[in-house]
Design a protein around this motif. Sequence first.
Motif, mmCIF file in Angstrom:
data_model
loop_
_atom_site.group_PDB
_atom_site.id
_atom_site.type_symbol
_atom_site.label_atom_id
_atom_site.label_comp_id
_atom_site.label_asym_id
_atom_site.label_seq_id
_atom_site.Cartn_x
_atom_site.Cartn_y
_atom_site.Cartn_z
ATOM 1 N N UNK A 99 -13.495 10.875 -5.865
ATOM 2 C CA UNK A 99 -12.777 10.255 -4.493
ATOM 3 C C UNK A 99 -12.431 8.846 -4.623
ATOM 4 N N UNK A 100 -11.735 8.224 -3.726
ATOM 5 C CA UNK A 100 -11.293 6.901 -3.971
ATOM 6 C C UNK A 100 -12.365 6.149 -3.059
ATOM 7 N N UNK A 101 -12.617 4.945 -3.559
ATOM 8 C CA UNK A 101 -13.487 3.951 -2.809
ATOM 9 C C UNK A 101 -12.848 3.785 -1.193
ATOM 10 N N UNK A 102 -14.028 3.467 -0.585
ATOM 11 C CA UNK A 102 -13.631 3.191 0.839
ATOM 12 C C UNK A 102 -13.020 4.409 1.835
ATOM 13 N N UNK A 103 -13.345 5.736 1.201
ATOM 14 C CA UNK A 103 -12.646 6.683 2.056
ATOM 15 C C UNK A 103 -10.986 6.458 1.956
ATOM 16 N N UNK A 104 -10.409 5.714 1.313
ATOM 17 C CA UNK A 104 -8.958 5.714 1.129
ATOM 18 C C UNK A 104 -8.414 7.087 0.885
ATOM 19 N N UNK A 105 -7.243 7.551 1.337
ATOM 20 C CA UNK A 105 -6.632 8.521 1.502
ATOM 21 C C UNK A 105 -5.971 8.848 -0.010
ATOM 22 N N UNK A 106 -6.205 10.163 -0.656
ATOM 23 C CA UNK A 106 -5.866 10.288 -1.834
ATOM 24 C C UNK A 106 -4.413 10.714 -1.884
ATOM 25 N N UNK A 107 -4.087 11.464 -0.931
ATOM 26 C CA UNK A 107 -2.569 11.860 -1.071
ATOM 27 C C UNK A 107 -1.466 10.448 -0.655
ATOM 28 N N UNK A 108 -1.912 9.729 0.237
ATOM 29 C CA UNK A 108 -1.211 8.446 0.275
ATOM 30 C C UNK A 108 -1.164 7.596 -1.128
ATOM 31 N N UNK A 109 -2.479 7.680 -1.634
ATOM 32 C CA UNK A 109 -2.444 6.706 -2.845
ATOM 33 C C UNK A 109 -1.659 7.442 -4.062
ATOM 34 N N UNK A 110 -1.643 8.694 -4.188
ATOM 35 C CA UNK A 110 -0.767 9.408 -5.367
ATOM 36 C C UNK A 110 0.615 9.300 -5.009
ATOM 37 N N UNK A 111 1.200 9.225 -3.805
ATOM 38 C CA UNK A 111 2.374 8.918 -3.491
ATOM 39 C C UNK A 111 2.998 7.661 -3.645
ATOM 40 N N UNK A 112 1.710 6.601 -3.069
ATOM 41 C CA UNK A 112 2.636 4.985 -3.256
ATOM 42 C C UNK A 112 2.174 4.785 -4.592
ATOM 43 N N UNK A 113 1.089 5.118 -5.234
ATOM 44 C CA UNK A 113 1.093 4.494 -6.650
ATOM 45 C C UNK A 113 1.937 4.965 -7.831
ATOM 46 N N UNK A 114 2.189 6.404 -7.751
ATOM 47 C CA UNK A 114 2.707 6.834 -8.933
ATOM 48 C C UNK A 114 4.086 7.542 -8.720
ATOM 49 N N UNK A 115 4.533 7.377 -7.494
ATOM 50 C CA UNK A 115 5.902 7.877 -7.268
ATOM 51 C C UNK A 115 6.891 7.067 -6.435
ATOM 52 N N UNK A 116 6.750 5.793 -6.111
ATOM 53 C CA UNK A 116 6.999 4.834 -5.515
ATOM 54 C C UNK A 116 7.359 3.601 -6.196
ATOM 55 N N UNK A 117 8.278 2.773 -5.592
ATOM 56 C CA UNK A 117 8.422 1.511 -6.012
ATOM 57 C C UNK A 117 8.758 0.512 -5.047
ATOM 58 N N UNK A 118 9.038 0.921 -3.676
ATOM 59 C CA UNK A 118 9.444 0.262 -2.450
ATOM 60 C C UNK A 118 8.499 0.500 -1.305
ATOM 61 N N UNK A 119 8.029 1.647 -1.108
ATOM 62 C CA UNK A 119 7.078 1.858 0.003
ATOM 63 C C UNK A 119 5.732 1.389 0.132
ATOM 64 N N UNK A 120 5.187 1.225 0.992
ATOM 65 C CA UNK A 120 3.751 0.891 1.377
ATOM 66 C C UNK A 120 3.270 1.706 2.339
ATOM 67 N N UNK A 121 1.640 1.623 2.266
ATOM 68 C CA UNK A 121 0.895 2.354 3.222
ATOM 69 C C UNK A 121 1.284 1.634 4.429
ATOM 70 N N UNK A 122 0.884 2.426 5.565
ATOM 71 C CA UNK A 122 1.282 1.988 7.096
ATOM 72 C C UNK A 122 0.566 0.390 7.283
ATOM 73 N N UNK A 123 1.144 -0.283 8.064
ATOM 74 C CA UNK A 123 0.701 -1.510 8.405
ATOM 75 C C UNK A 123 -0.621 -1.465 9.094
ATOM 76 N N UNK A 124 -1.789 -2.141 8.736
ATOM 77 C CA UNK A 124 -2.853 -2.029 9.015
ATOM 78 C C UNK A 124 -3.837 -0.935 8.872
ATOM 79 N N UNK A 125 -3.276 0.104 8.190
ATOM 80 C CA UNK A 125 -3.905 1.399 7.978
ATOM 81 C C UNK A 125 -5.363 1.083 7.014
#
Length: 227
Positions: A99-125
């Motif tokens: 798992x990821x630390x602090x219960x961070x969402x894995x699918x969001x991490x996968x998308x943001x970290x590895x298949x993305x250059x511009x998008x971000x997780x939601x503001x304040x999420x």
Amino acid sequence: RLQVGKMRVQERQHRRWSNVRLLAYGVVLGTLSLLTLGCNSDGNNGAPGTVKGSDGNNSAPGGVQGSNGNKSVAAGIKGDVSIMKKRAHGTCPAAPMKPLRWGADWSTADRICCFNRHYAERFGSWEGTRFLQTESAASGEITFYDPVTGKPLFVAPKGRSWDDFLSESKHHGWPSFRDQEVVLENVRELPDGEVVSIDGVHLGHNLPDSRNRYCINLVSVAGMPLL
């Protein structure tokens, strides 16, 4: 005449619904634009101006001028876009750990970290994770790890209080790090201000105010240390 009247009514209704659809479409496009900006939306009305180093001078010690006009924390953090080349899992050598630390969402991490250059997780999420339930001033300096490799990326708060770190991060909507909190050997800033790990993980962007401010997705630093 009755038929013509019906057609005119239908035409007016069609135009009315067309206007409603166009308005809704505009709202959707605006929302997508904000999501695309993601962490780049720092709440300021203009582009960052001249960046000063932590010593108050116009460049940090050993600072380098990037093509985006910003000063890097040091020569060692300047990176080339080739860092983000295609790898086994998008730009990453592998998928994020579970798992990821602090219960961070894995699918969001996968998308943001590895298949993305511009998008971000939601503001304040990040505030909706267990980070604020787990960490406090009593935690001292917290090490934030790469979610793919487990390498340390940032250590915070360093050179400032927990309250300062928290207040700034809440204000901007994403964890915000300063020069002294960057683990230089594992983090790179690309010419356009994108901040990445040396292993191709998208972290966020450098959005300076009076100094460099690394605006980072929590999912991008929610890894566990490798034992």
